[in-house]
Design a protein around this motif. Structure first.
Motif, mmCIF file in Angstrom:
data_model
loop_
_atom_site.group_PDB
_atom_site.id
_atom_site.type_symbol
_atom_site.label_atom_id
_atom_site.label_comp_id
_atom_site.label_asym_id
_atom_site.label_seq_id
_atom_site.Cartn_x
_atom_site.Cartn_y
_atom_site.Cartn_z
ATOM 1 N N TYR A 1 70.502 1.574 4.391
ATOM 2 C CA TYR A 1 69.123 1.186 5.284
ATOM 3 C C TYR A 1 69.275 1.942 6.129
ATOM 4 C CZ TYR A 1 69.154 -2.884 2.001
ATOM 5 O OH TYR A 1 69.225 -3.680 0.869
ATOM 6 N N SER A 2 67.920 1.836 7.206
ATOM 7 C CA SER A 2 68.087 2.732 8.362
ATOM 8 C C SER A 2 67.011 2.344 9.337
ATOM 9 C CB SER A 2 67.427 4.219 7.756
ATOM 10 O OG SER A 2 67.343 5.087 8.872
ATOM 11 N N TYR A 3 67.323 2.433 10.574
ATOM 12 C CA TYR A 3 66.485 2.406 11.695
ATOM 13 C C TYR A 3 65.639 3.821 11.638
ATOM 14 C CZ TYR A 3 69.115 -1.678 13.023
ATOM 15 O OH TYR A 3 69.991 -2.868 12.756
ATOM 16 N N LEU A 4 64.610 3.656 12.248
ATOM 17 C CA LEU A 4 63.556 5.056 12.535
ATOM 18 C C LEU A 4 63.701 5.228 14.098
ATOM 19 C CD1 LEU A 4 61.951 7.266 10.948
ATOM 20 C CD2 LEU A 4 60.130 5.822 11.642
ATOM 21 N N ASN A 5 64.109 6.317 14.412
ATOM 22 C CA ASN A 5 63.926 6.956 15.987
ATOM 23 C C ASN A 5 62.650 6.952 16.131
ATOM 24 O OD1 ASN A 5 64.071 8.528 18.402
ATOM 25 N ND2 ASN A 5 66.502 8.684 17.686
ATOM 26 N N VAL A 6 62.217 6.276 17.250
ATOM 27 C CA VAL A 6 60.993 6.318 17.883
ATOM 28 C C VAL A 6 60.286 7.724 18.316
ATOM 29 C CG1 VAL A 6 61.567 6.121 20.453
ATOM 30 C CG2 VAL A 6 59.199 5.214 19.405
ATOM 31 N N GLN A 7 61.312 8.548 18.567
ATOM 32 C CA GLN A 7 61.138 10.175 18.744
ATOM 33 C C GLN A 7 60.954 10.824 17.514
ATOM 34 O OE1 GLN A 7 61.886 13.355 18.824
ATOM 35 N NE2 GLN A 7 60.707 13.913 20.374
ATOM 36 N N LEU B 1 62.878 -0.125 14.515
ATOM 37 C CA LEU B 1 62.665 1.150 15.370
ATOM 38 C C LEU B 1 63.597 1.315 16.595
ATOM 39 C CD1 LEU B 1 60.370 3.087 15.670
ATOM 40 C CD2 LEU B 1 59.225 1.722 17.337
ATOM 41 N N LYS B 2 64.050 2.600 16.632
ATOM 42 C CA LYS B 2 65.212 2.427 17.552
ATOM 43 C C LYS B 2 64.559 3.411 18.783
ATOM 44 C CE LYS B 2 69.514 4.016 18.979
ATOM 45 N NZ LYS B 2 70.468 4.739 18.098
ATOM 46 N N VAL B 3 65.121 2.956 19.882
ATOM 47 C CA VAL B 3 64.842 3.623 21.187
ATOM 48 C C VAL B 3 66.040 4.085 22.205
ATOM 49 C CG1 VAL B 3 64.192 1.580 22.398
ATOM 50 C CG2 VAL B 3 63.396 3.891 23.436
ATOM 51 N N ARG B 4 66.254 4.977 22.633
ATOM 52 C CA ARG B 4 67.298 5.250 23.445
ATOM 53 C C ARG B 4 67.210 5.089 24.893
ATOM 54 N NH1 ARG B 4 71.703 8.342 21.130
ATOM 55 N NH2 ARG B 4 71.775 9.999 22.931
#
Length: 389
Positions: free
Chosen positions: A116-122, A160-163
């Motif tokens: 599976y995966s998270y999607l980078n917000v960028q 959704l991934k945010v750094r």
């Protein structure tokens, strides 16, 4: 009809209850099967004797980087997962909307473990090996492209991934990227997508406080690198966990060890144990330069480190089975040994050890447990087995 496998005499881990019991596990047609009324080994094609070994649900590595062919940081999932007892993995947001398709086609569908995966917000994803980390100006986020990607891969994308760190925020952005990412996440959830917000927390700039960051998050959101040691941490000067962090956990925010190399230290883990503040999830955060290299190494090594720091065995195993399964919204198909579920199983030898463990900052402790993989079964197929087992 014969059974394909019988795993007998093992210490079987009930991940929901967090308990072991000596028992047998039957497998037929790729799934966990009900035991026969009379135990007849002649009705089994292959018998595996797991006496004195630990039979656990296939491990879940909820956060590592798997884009082997499209990025500079991805590990080879086939080398990092199955040989380590991992049958399910989730990429930690390496890719954004512009390059997720290549990641899916060249990696995800090829890996043996369920991926599976998270999607980078960028839009262009994670560029953490570059001098300038990814742009996190919220004006550049593309909710339209993000939604299109979720629409195309709704079963694979799990958040959704945010750094949130100095490298992506600089001294200008403040909380704005987090607030915008949370807004996109909530919008996607309102449209029926599974989309918690996953926050990389590390090395915050002066204008972003830990309390402010945690206060934005809600039930099901995940904080990665919760025990990180750079600049402001989750601990007060007296070692107590900050009130905003405790309140976030009460709201249902999940705490991910998200191990890596630089995002923890033994003093940080020790402070957490003293406060009875354990991670909900243990993940490896493996990247190309850390796979099988200490102090990153692998998920099993992260488990070894947490044990040395004082985390109980049952808590550790829940943090790599049922807890991440629930966090990823896949508890109906992973993280548990239960009749009718996919036969994703790991057999481990959990050995005592006095091996010295050293963190990235030179702190050393004596280990107490090693997690040695003996066999990995994926969907009822033996995908890995030690020659001596």
């Amino acid at each position: 009809m014969k059974y394909d496998f019988l795993i007998k005499n093992g210490q079987v881990f009930d991940s929901e209850a967090g308990k072991f019991s000596v028992g047998d596990v039957y497998v037929r047609g790729g799934k966990i099967a009900a035991a026969p009324s009379v135990n007849e080994e002649s009705e089994v094609n292959t018998v595996i004797d797991a006496k004195d070994k630990f039979v656990v649900p296939g491990l879940i590595d909820e956060h590592l980087h798997l884009d082997l062919y499209g990025s500079m940081i991805g590990v080879n999932g086939d080398l990092m997962c199955i040989p380590n007892g991992i049958t399910t993995a989730c990429d930690g947001g390496t890719c954004g909307a512009s390059n997720f398709r290549q990641f899916y086609n060249s990696n995800i569908i090829r890996y043996e473990a369920s991926t599976y995966s998270y999607l980078n917000v960028q839009t262009f994803g994670n560029k953490s090996l570059c001098i300038h980390e990814e742009d996190h100006d919220p004006k550049d986020f593309r909710p339209d492209l993000i939604e299109n990607t979720f629409a195309k891969y709704p079963d694979v994308l799990r958040g959704l991934k945010v750094r949130m760190c100095l490298g992506t925020l600089g001294n200008e952005q403040g909380l704005a990227p987090l607030v915008k990412a949370k807004e996109i996440s909530e919008d996607l959830k309102s449209k029926g997508y599974y989309c918690p917000l996953v926050v990389h927390y590390d090395n915050l700039p002066d204008n972003v406080k830990v309390a402010d960051l945690f206060n934005v998050l809600g039930k099901g959101d995940i904080v990665a690198h919760v025990f990180q040691v750079k600049r402001e941490t989750i601990f007060e000067a007296n070692g107590k966990v900050k009130d905003a962090v405790l309140k976030a956990r009460e709201r249902g925010v999940l705490m991910d060890d998200c191990h890596g190399r630089v995002h923890w230290s033994f003093p940080s883990l020790s402070s957490a144990v003293k406060e009875n503040f354990y991670p909900d999830i243990i993940s490896s955060d493996a990247v190309r330069i850390s796979e099988y290299v200490r102090p990153g190494f692998s998920l099993l090594f992260a488990m070894t480190v947490q044990s040395a720091a004082g985390m109980d065995l049952e808590k550790i195993l829940k943090a790599v089975t049922i807890n991440p399964a629930k966090a990823l919204g896949i508890a109906d198909k992973a993280g548990i040994i239960k009749e009718g579920y996919p036969a994703d199983i790991a057999i481990l030898d959990i050995r005592g050890t006095d091996m010295q463990l050293t963190d990235n900052y030179g702190n050393t402790v004596d280990g107490n447990k090693l997690f040695v993989p003996l066999l990995t079964m994926k969907s009822g197929r033996v995908a890995f087995r030690q020659i001596f087992f």
